[in-house]
Design a protein around this motif. Structure first.
Motif, PDB file in Angstrom:
ATOM      1  N   VAL A 238      42.337  73.599  16.552  1.00 15.33           N
ATOM      2  CA  VAL A 238      42.105  72.566  17.564  1.00 15.33           C
ATOM      3  C   VAL A 238      40.647  72.140  17.536  1.00 15.33           C
ATOM      4  O   VAL A 238      39.749  72.988  17.491  1.00 15.33           O
ATOM      5  CB  VAL A 238      42.369  73.111  18.991  1.00 15.33           C
ATOM      6  N   PHE A 239      40.426  70.839  17.587  1.00 10.71           N
ATOM      7  CA  PHE A 239      39.071  70.308  17.742  1.00 10.71           C
ATOM      8  C   PHE A 239      38.984  69.724  19.151  1.00 10.71           C
ATOM      9  O   PHE A 239      39.669  68.752  19.470  1.00 10.71           O
ATOM     10  CB  PHE A 239      38.808  69.242  16.682  1.00 10.71           C
ATOM     11  N   CYS A 240      38.173  70.355  20.010  1.00 11.28           N
ATOM     12  CA  CYS A 240      38.056  69.936  21.413  1.00 11.28           C
ATOM     13  C   CYS A 240      36.878  68.981  21.555  1.00 11.28           C
ATOM     14  O   CYS A 240      35.821  69.211  20.972  1.00 11.28           O
ATOM     15  CB  CYS A 240      37.822  71.137  22.313  1.00 11.28           C
ATOM     16  N   SER A 241      37.039  67.965  22.382  1.00 12.58           N
ATOM     17  CA  SER A 241      35.973  66.969  22.493  1.00 12.58           C
ATOM     18  C   SER A 241      34.792  67.435  23.339  1.00 12.58           C
ATOM     19  O   SER A 241      33.805  66.728  23.434  1.00 12.58           O
ATOM     20  CB  SER A 241      36.523  65.642  23.005  1.00 12.58           C
ATOM     21  N   ASN A 242      34.903  68.606  23.969  1.00 10.77           N
ATOM     22  CA  ASN A 242      33.688  69.267  24.462  1.00 10.77           C
ATOM     23  C   ASN A 242      33.893  70.782  24.522  1.00 10.77           C
ATOM     24  O   ASN A 242      35.017  71.286  24.397  1.00 10.77           O
ATOM     25  CB  ASN A 242      33.158  68.660  25.772  1.00 10.77           C
ATOM     26  N   ASP A 243      32.775  71.504  24.716  1.00  7.42           N
ATOM     27  CA  ASP A 243      32.831  72.969  24.686  1.00  7.42           C
ATOM     28  C   ASP A 243      33.603  73.541  25.867  1.00  7.42           C
ATOM     29  O   ASP A 243      34.250  74.589  25.753  1.00  7.42           O
ATOM     30  CB  ASP A 243      31.413  73.545  24.696  1.00  7.42           C
ATOM     31  N   LEU A 244      33.529  72.869  27.015  1.00  5.21           N
ATOM     32  CA  LEU A 244      34.190  73.412  28.201  1.00  5.21           C
ATOM     33  C   LEU A 244      35.702  73.496  28.010  1.00  5.21           C
ATOM     34  O   LEU A 244      36.332  74.475  28.414  1.00  5.21           O
ATOM     35  CB  LEU A 244      33.860  72.570  29.436  1.00  5.21           C
ATOM     36  N   ILE A 245      36.279  72.484  27.384  1.00  3.18           N
ATOM     37  CA  ILE A 245      37.712  72.514  27.104  1.00  3.18           C
ATOM     38  C   ILE A 245      38.026  73.703  26.193  1.00  3.18           C
ATOM     39  O   ILE A 245      38.986  74.447  26.418  1.00  3.18           O
ATOM     40  CB  ILE A 245      38.176  71.200  26.429  1.00  3.18           C
ATOM     41  N   ALA A 246      37.178  73.912  25.181  1.00  2.28           N
ATOM     42  CA  ALA A 246      37.383  75.034  24.259  1.00  2.28           C
ATOM     43  C   ALA A 246      37.356  76.363  25.019  1.00  2.28           C
ATOM     44  O   ALA A 246      38.187  77.249  24.790  1.00  2.28           O
ATOM     45  CB  ALA A 246      36.302  75.015  23.177  1.00  2.28           C
ATOM     46  N   ILE A 247      36.428  76.482  25.978  1.00  2.00           N
ATOM     47  CA  ILE A 247      36.312  77.723  26.755  1.00  2.00           C
ATOM     48  C   ILE A 247      37.550  77.910  27.635  1.00  2.00           C
ATOM     49  O   ILE A 247      38.030  79.027  27.824  1.00  2.00           O
ATOM     50  CB  ILE A 247      34.988  77.723  27.558  1.00  2.00           C
ATOM     51  N   GLY A 248      38.094  76.818  28.155  1.00  2.00           N
ATOM     52  CA  GLY A 248      39.351  76.887  28.909  1.00  2.00           C
ATOM     53  C   GLY A 248      40.501  77.402  28.040  1.00  2.00           C
ATOM     54  O   GLY A 248      41.344  78.179  28.494  1.00  2.00           O
ATOM     55  N   LEU A 249      40.519  77.006  26.772  1.00  2.00           N
ATOM     56  CA  LEU A 249      41.540  77.517  25.842  1.00  2.00           C
ATOM     57  C   LEU A 249      41.315  79.009  25.568  1.00  2.00           C
ATOM     58  O   LEU A 249      42.267  79.774  25.452  1.00  2.00           O
ATOM     59  CB  LEU A 249      41.515  76.722  24.526  1.00  2.00           C
ATOM     60  N   TYR A 250      40.058  79.423  25.460  1.00  2.00           N
ATOM     61  CA  TYR A 250      39.741  80.849  25.310  1.00  2.00           C
ATOM     62  C   TYR A 250      40.343  81.649  26.472  1.00  2.00           C
ATOM     63  O   TYR A 250      40.940  82.707  26.280  1.00  2.00           O
ATOM     64  CB  TYR A 250      38.219  81.063  25.335  1.00  2.00           C
ATOM     65  N   ASP A 251      40.121  81.142  27.703  1.00  5.07           N
ATOM     66  CA  ASP A 251      40.636  81.834  28.893  1.00  5.07           C
ATOM     67  C   ASP A 251      42.137  82.064  28.777  1.00  5.07           C
ATOM     68  O   ASP A 251      42.634  83.174  28.987  1.00  5.07           O
ATOM     69  CB  ASP A 251      40.400  80.981  30.160  1.00  5.07           C
ATOM     70  N   ALA A 252      42.847  80.974  28.446  1.00  5.07           N
ATOM     71  CA  ALA A 252      44.307  81.046  28.382  1.00  5.07           C
ATOM     72  C   ALA A 252      44.762  81.936  27.231  1.00  5.07           C
ATOM     73  O   ALA A 252      45.734  82.685  27.355  1.00  5.07           O
ATOM     74  CB  ALA A 252      44.883  79.637  28.228  1.00  5.07           C
ATOM     75  N   ALA A 253      44.055  81.886  26.110  1.00 11.91           N
ATOM     76  CA  ALA A 253      44.408  82.716  24.958  1.00 11.91           C
ATOM     77  C   ALA A 253      44.287  84.198  25.314  1.00 11.91           C
ATOM     78  O   ALA A 253      45.151  85.012  24.963  1.00 11.91           O
ATOM     79  CB  ALA A 253      43.518  82.367  23.761  1.00 11.91           C
ATOM     80  N   ALA A 254      43.214  84.546  26.034  1.00  5.47           N
ATOM     81  CA  ALA A 254      43.012  85.948  26.433  1.00  5.47           C
ATOM     82  C   ALA A 254      44.165  86.421  27.310  1.00  5.47           C
ATOM     83  O   ALA A 254      44.675  87.536  27.141  1.00  5.47           O
ATOM     84  CB  ALA A 254      41.682  86.097  27.174  1.00  5.47           C
ATOM     85  N   LYS A 255      44.610  85.559  28.218  1.00  5.55           N
ATOM     86  CA  LYS A 255      45.721  85.922  29.119  1.00  5.55           C
ATOM     87  C   LYS A 255      47.011  86.158  28.348  1.00  5.55           C
ATOM     88  O   LYS A 255      47.804  87.003  28.691  1.00  5.55           O
ATOM     89  CB  LYS A 255      45.946  84.804  30.139  1.00  5.55           C
ATOM     90  N   GLN A 256      47.225  85.345  27.323  1.00  2.27           N
ATOM     91  CA  GLN A 256      48.471  85.439  26.564  1.00  2.27           C
ATOM     92  C   GLN A 256      48.341  86.338  25.339  1.00  2.27           C
ATOM     93  O   GLN A 256      49.223  86.340  24.483  1.00  2.27           O
ATOM     94  CB  GLN A 256      48.916  84.039  26.126  1.00  2.27           C
ATOM     95  N   LYS A 257      47.243  87.061  25.265  1.00  2.00           N
ATOM     96  CA  LYS A 257      47.005  87.983  24.141  1.00  2.00           C
ATOM     97  C   LYS A 257      47.045  87.290  22.779  1.00  2.00           C
ATOM     98  O   LYS A 257      47.455  87.877  21.781  1.00  2.00           O
ATOM     99  CB  LYS A 257      48.018  89.143  24.147  1.00  2.00           C
TER     100      LYS A 257
END
Lengths: 329, 329
Positions: A238-257
């Motif tokens: 995924v290429f996110c148009s800003n870093d904050l969106i990428a960090i939001g994906l990190y959060d969700a990825a951690a939750k879903q292992k």
């Protein structure tokens, strides 16, 4: 003698009225091609429109208005701080106005700043496409420039090379073997973000690769909101148009292992300070914040002090900061 | 009939002049004990000083000035955003001024805001102890309140319970078996940060434990700068006076292959959004940002609209957010 508007018209093969319209951004009925010819002629001849009247009407207040869309986005906080530092060194103080990406608020701020006699305005990330804002600034001869985001019809703009940023991200993913990709853009259709997509897509097109597209808010929550959809897609990066969106994906990825970049590679945009805190450190496109701020300050002060100062636009380079969030396929 | 200044003086057993000095913050020659008596009497009798003149002189501009020390600290960015939202709902727009913790700039901003006829000011984290700023605001009858940071001589202030925050951090460390600790404070001697230290120390004192003390900048770089010194100290836990310092220590620990909390336990302060991104997630003291913003907005609007409005101070509760950066010894 200086170059006149006649010279420009002759060189461009258009009427004087057309040149005037381009210079004054009243380019509604002019084709992009004609506009391009006029701008090229202006540059070639180093023509400087006569804006003398501008400086005669107003007294200096030594204040600058700065509009930003979201001060809690560290990119804009850093940019605002850099701008304020540069302007302060030049003897100006800055009123910072947080517009929340709401056009109603943008208009109110601009009107309030006008009524408080600011010497100039720097406008970042304006959502309103209404030209009434620009019209009232012009009418009062208040110099302003568009920073970061911009409109194609505007002169006096400074921004990073968003198209190149998109290209860099695409090349990096392709070099790492990714063929199934996604671009995440903004719900507010900013031109700079559209350019990042166009750059990204242009490289994918060259390699005959399709790419997916999603919109969201340009925030950490925006990333969290689309995560479920993203994780279900048949993609590897995924290429996110800003870093904050990428960090939001990190959060969700951690939750879903899910692991990054094992299960999904991610590239951000901006290189905010927290990209080197998250684990894995985020690969991202670096915007030249300090250079943007310095150029903006330089040009705005020229516009304030030199009645006939004119520039079309400045486009500054971006670079890829390769860290640990992209895996080779 | 309302309560008069005479009633307050009688109740407090002081002269009318003394009450007047307390109400007008000219409390230079008054002992804290006397001041306390006056404030208690004001509260008990619900006395409202007559500030009528204030509202007669000025016209509404529907703008508020907001001074913050560092907009790149996410705590202040969030606070500014909350304040702006609350003020906007009430029909005001906010000029945000980033003071960089420089008293010279604070003074310039206040003067500029005064000359631009703001209806009120919210002042966060003022470094200047000079009362000239307050004097010129009072002279012009511009309502202002002190948010977050404050001065003991000031009425009209709102802040979180910093002393309690320090106590919470100390108790948490003691419960986890830490006896060798360090407090990291600010080079600028803010009273709120001093209070965090005093709260921390009071609990350590109760348990007959000594604690170390260091000063640095209130930034991520500030944390990085002191890391070498911190890592050499004979301690098992650090309480940082804000989250950014803690994140700076994380950076340095990663470089030196020290593990948090294995080698060193860390507690931050503020609960900025990035505390839940860093690994391990940072244990911290949560400040009630939205409540601070709402209270500040409420009181400032009362001050603007009600000529005789008076409040002494509001102290809001904090809480410990226990995450993964403190280990049991």
């Amino acid at each position: 003698m200086g170059v006149t508007i006649k010279d420009v018209a002759k060189k461009a093969g258009v009427s004087i009225a057309t040149v005037s319209m381009v210079v004054n951004d009243k380019a509604g009925h002019i084709t992009p091609k004609t506009k391009r010819k006029v701008l090229d002629a202006i540059k070639e001849l180093d023509y400087r429109p006569n804006f003398t009247a501008r400086s005669l009407v107003r007294k200096a207040s030594n204040t600058i208005g700065l509009l930003v869309p979201d001060i809690t986005n560290p990119y804009f906080a850093e940019l605002a701080k850099s701008l304020e530092t540069a302007l302060n060194q030049a003897g100006y103080i800055t009123f910072l106005c947080n517009t929340f990406e709401e056009s109603e608020r943008e208009k109110r701020y601009v009107n309030e700043l006008i009524s408080r006699a600011v010497d100039g305005l720097i406008i970042c990330g304006l959502t309103s496409l209404e030209t009434t804002i620009f019209a009232s600034l012009k009418e009062r001869r208040i110099p302003y420039l568009i920073l970061d985001n911009r409109f194609s019809a505007e002169n006096f703009s400074i921004h990073a090379d968003d198209f190149a940023g998109g290209e860099l991200a695409a090349k990096h993913l392709i070099e790492n073997g990714h063929t199934k990709t996604l671009f995440v853009g903004s719900q507010n259709h900013y031109i700079n973000i559209e350019q990042r997509y166009q750059g990204f897509k242009s490289i994918m097109d060259k390699h005959k690769l399709e790419t997916n597209y999603l919109d969201t808010e340009l925030t950490r929550v925006g990333g969290q909101k689309i995560a479920e959809t993203v994780f279900k897609m048949d993609i590897t990066a995924v290429f996110c148009s800003n870093d904050l969106i990428a960090i939001g994906l990190y959060d969700a990825a951690a939750k879903q292992k899910l692991t990054i970049p094992g299960d999904l590679s991610i590239i951000g945009y901006d290189n905010i300070t927290f990209t080197s805190i998250v684990k894995p450190h985020l690969t991202t496109i670096q915007q030249p914040i300090h250079m943007l701020a310095e150029k903006a300050c330089y040009h705005l002060l020229q516009m304030i002090h030199t009645p006939d100062y004119f520039f079309y636009k400045e486009i500054l380079p971006v670079s890829l900061v390769s860290r640990d969030s992209v895996a080779a396929q």
